[in-house]
Design a protein around this motif. Structure first.
Motif, PDB file in Angstrom:
ATOM      1  N   ILE A 118     -13.190   2.392  -2.757  1.00 15.39           N
ATOM      2  CA  ILE A 118     -13.412   2.433  -1.302  1.00 15.39           C
ATOM      3  C   ILE A 118     -12.786   1.245  -0.576  1.00 15.39           C
ATOM      4  N   GLU A 119     -13.131   0.037  -1.029  1.00 12.77           N
ATOM      5  CA  GLU A 119     -12.713  -1.131  -0.249  1.00 12.77           C
ATOM      6  C   GLU A 119     -11.190  -1.309  -0.258  1.00 12.77           C
ATOM      7  N   VAL A 120     -10.585  -1.262  -1.449  1.00 14.33           N
ATOM      8  CA  VAL A 120      -9.128  -1.457  -1.531  1.00 14.33           C
ATOM      9  C   VAL A 120      -8.398  -0.434  -0.656  1.00 14.33           C
ATOM     10  N   LYS A 121      -8.919   0.789  -0.624  1.00 11.76           N
ATOM     11  CA  LYS A 121      -8.273   1.848   0.156  1.00 11.76           C
ATOM     12  C   LYS A 121      -8.448   1.661   1.660  1.00 11.76           C
ATOM     13  N   ASN A 122      -9.405   0.850   2.059  1.00 10.82           N
ATOM     14  CA  ASN A 122      -9.624   0.633   3.489  1.00 10.82           C
ATOM     15  C   ASN A 122      -9.030  -0.661   4.022  1.00 10.82           C
ATOM     16  N   PHE A 123      -8.404  -1.463   3.131  1.00 15.02           N
ATOM     17  CA  PHE A 123      -7.744  -2.672   3.631  1.00 15.02           C
ATOM     18  C   PHE A 123      -6.575  -2.259   4.524  1.00 15.02           C
ATOM     19  N   ASN A 124      -6.412  -2.980   5.615  1.00 14.10           N
ATOM     20  CA  ASN A 124      -5.374  -2.624   6.568  1.00 14.10           C
ATOM     21  C   ASN A 124      -4.376  -3.778   6.705  1.00 14.10           C
ATOM     22  N   SER A 125      -3.100  -3.495   6.353  1.00 13.84           N
ATOM     23  CA  SER A 125      -2.091  -4.569   6.346  1.00 13.84           C
ATOM     24  C   SER A 125      -1.779  -5.084   7.749  1.00 13.84           C
ATOM     25  N   GLN A 126      -2.197  -4.346   8.764  1.00 11.53           N
ATOM     26  CA  GLN A 126      -2.007  -4.833  10.148  1.00 11.53           C
ATOM     27  C   GLN A 126      -2.873  -6.065  10.396  1.00 11.53           C
ATOM     28  N   ARG A 127      -4.020  -6.072   9.705  1.00 10.23           N
ATOM     29  CA  ARG A 127      -4.954  -7.178   9.906  1.00 10.23           C
ATOM     30  C   ARG A 127      -4.983  -8.143   8.724  1.00 10.23           C
ATOM     31  N   MET A 128      -4.791  -7.584   7.525  1.00 10.86           N
ATOM     32  CA  MET A 128      -4.992  -8.390   6.322  1.00 10.86           C
ATOM     33  C   MET A 128      -3.674  -8.882   5.748  1.00 10.86           C
ATOM     34  N   LYS A 129      -3.600 -10.202   5.488  1.00 13.76           N
ATOM     35  CA  LYS A 129      -2.356 -10.808   5.025  1.00 13.76           C
ATOM     36  C   LYS A 129      -2.273 -10.799   3.500  1.00 13.76           C
ATOM     37  N   SER A 130      -3.378 -11.200   2.837  1.00 15.74           N
ATOM     38  CA  SER A 130      -3.318 -11.257   1.377  1.00 15.74           C
ATOM     39  C   SER A 130      -4.680 -10.984   0.747  1.00 15.74           C
ATOM     40  N   LEU A 131      -4.611 -10.544  -0.517  1.00 15.42           N
ATOM     41  CA  LEU A 131      -5.820 -10.392  -1.317  1.00 15.42           C
ATOM     42  C   LEU A 131      -5.712 -11.376  -2.477  1.00 15.42           C
ATOM     43  N   LYS A 133      -0.092  -9.187   0.559  1.00 12.85           N
ATOM     44  CA  LYS A 133       0.316 -10.001  -0.601  1.00 12.85           C
ATOM     45  C   LYS A 133      -0.819 -10.065  -1.621  1.00 12.85           C
ATOM     46  N   TYR A 134      -0.437 -10.270  -2.894  1.00 19.19           N
ATOM     47  CA  TYR A 134      -1.433 -10.308  -3.961  1.00 19.19           C
ATOM     48  C   TYR A 134      -1.318 -11.612  -4.749  1.00 19.19           C
ATOM     49  N   ASN A 135      -2.441 -12.232  -5.042  1.00 12.56           N
ATOM     50  CA  ASN A 135      -2.486 -13.431  -5.891  1.00 12.56           C
ATOM     51  C   ASN A 135      -3.647 -13.294  -6.863  1.00 12.56           C
ATOM     52  N   CYS A 136      -3.537 -13.977  -8.009  1.00 16.02           N
ATOM     53  CA  CYS A 136      -4.654 -13.961  -8.947  1.00 16.02           C
ATOM     54  C   CYS A 136      -4.817 -15.348  -9.544  1.00 16.02           C
ATOM     55  N   LYS A 137      -6.057 -15.767  -9.691  1.00 14.44           N
ATOM     56  CA  LYS A 137      -6.324 -17.079 -10.276  1.00 14.44           C
ATOM     57  C   LYS A 137      -7.540 -16.989 -11.192  1.00 14.44           C
ATOM     58  N   GLU A 173      -2.451   0.067  -5.680  1.00 14.43           N
ATOM     59  CA  GLU A 173      -3.352   0.625  -4.658  1.00 14.43           C
ATOM     60  C   GLU A 173      -3.261  -0.109  -3.321  1.00 14.43           C
ATOM     61  N   LEU A 174      -2.825  -1.397  -3.379  1.00 14.89           N
ATOM     62  CA  LEU A 174      -2.809  -2.207  -2.152  1.00 14.89           C
ATOM     63  C   LEU A 174      -1.751  -1.718  -1.177  1.00 14.89           C
ATOM     64  N   ASP A 175      -2.118  -1.659   0.063  1.00 17.55           N
ATOM     65  CA  ASP A 175      -1.222  -1.346   1.165  1.00 17.55           C
ATOM     66  C   ASP A 175      -0.015  -2.305   1.086  1.00 17.55           C
ATOM     67  N   GLY A 176       1.205  -1.766   1.164  1.00 18.75           N
ATOM     68  CA  GLY A 176       2.444  -2.512   0.976  1.00 18.75           C
ATOM     69  C   GLY A 176       2.533  -3.902   1.584  1.00 18.75           C
TER      70      GLY A 176
END
Ligand code: APR
Length: 256
Positions: free
Chosen positions: A186-199, A230-234, A224-227
């Protein structure tokens, strides 16, 4: 002597004026709080009505997540840019962290989320009551009252995400990102790249961690992330997280 008299009179007048302003202060505060409490009661009543219409008089296994649309319209989430925290299979560790350090906001830290966290409720056909016993469990049926609520509020919370968002995932699992979890489905599918810069994934590891940031499930997450996001992992050890949350002088940005 005249000067002394003026000073004494001045002080006396000051004291009298201050005394007189005390009842005025009381009137001000009394009236202000009466007004606030009235506004609060009207607001709460509206939110309650929007909430209960989702499930009263209904079969508790036939409450789709859309049933909570009027509630979300009545009590929308205020976006907290750069502070939104998502999680999956890390409930305790993440809330322990957000409770101690005021950097991030989880769904359960919002007003609506905190009110309903841990509660069970449902309706019944032919009754206008709300029940807290005899309700279907989380996995008894897909469209149950409680699960649909969390699905719906999670969708709205994710939709409101803006700037840099964070998710805490569990490094003790072979598949830290599950497409079947609320976060994955649910959550990943509702992220909006217009508002969200990175996960930013914060993978919580323990002494014997099973997975790291190169885990295959993170490929699925990135797909799954909207194009535009940006993605980071730590990888962050649970001990490091606990140390950081209990050291008040450490700034949020230095926890990982
Ligand atoms: N039975 C009862 N409750 C359950 C069950 C179950 N089988 N499965 C999930 N839940 C509820 C519990 O309250 C649990 O703590 O959902 C919570 C989260 O489940 P997880 O599988 O750990 O994580 P996930 O499904 O990804 O949901 C967490 O959704 O609530 C939002 O914003 C929040 O990012 C977070 C995500």
């Amino acid at each position: 002597a005249v000067l002394l008299l003026i000073v004494v009179l001045g002080v006396a007048l000051g004291v009298a004026l201050k005394r007189n302003s005390e009842p005025f202060k009381k009137t001000f505060i009394d009236r202000y709080s009466a007004e606030l409490s009235m506004i609060f009661q009207i607001h709460c009543g509206k939110i309650w009505t929007a909430f209960e219409q989702a499930y009263v008089r209904k079969d508790p296994c036939k409450v789709p997540m859309e049933a909570y649309d009027p509630l979300m319209a009545a009590a929308p989430f205020k976006p907290a840019c750069n502070r939104m925290m998502f999680w999956s299979k890390t409930k305790e560790v993440v809330h322990d962290f957000t409770a101690k350090k005021d950097c991030f906001l989880t769904l359960e830290d919002t007003l609506l989320g905190s009110v309903l966290d841990g509660l069970t409720w449902c309706g019944k056909e032919g009754s206008s009551d709300t029940f807290t016993a005899g309700c279907p469990g989380w996995t008894d049926c897909d469209n149950n009252t409680v699960r649909s609520f969390w699905n719906r509020v999670s969708a709205a919370f994710a939709d409101a995400a803006c700037g840099d968002a964070t998710v805490m995932l569990n490094g003790s699992l072979a598949t830290p990102f599950s497409p079947y979890s609320i976060f994955g489905s649910i959550e990943v599918k509702n992220f909006n790249s217009q508002r969200m810069k990175s996960l930013n994934v914060v993978l919580i590891t323990q002494e014997k961690n099973v997975s790291n940031c190169s885990n295959a499930s993170f490929k699925d997450l990135q797909k799954e992330l909207d194009g535009g996001i940006k993605y980071n992992c730590k990888e962050v050890s649970e001990a490091q997280l606990q140390w950081c949350s209990s050291s008040p002088e450490t700034p949020c940005g230095s926890c990982w």
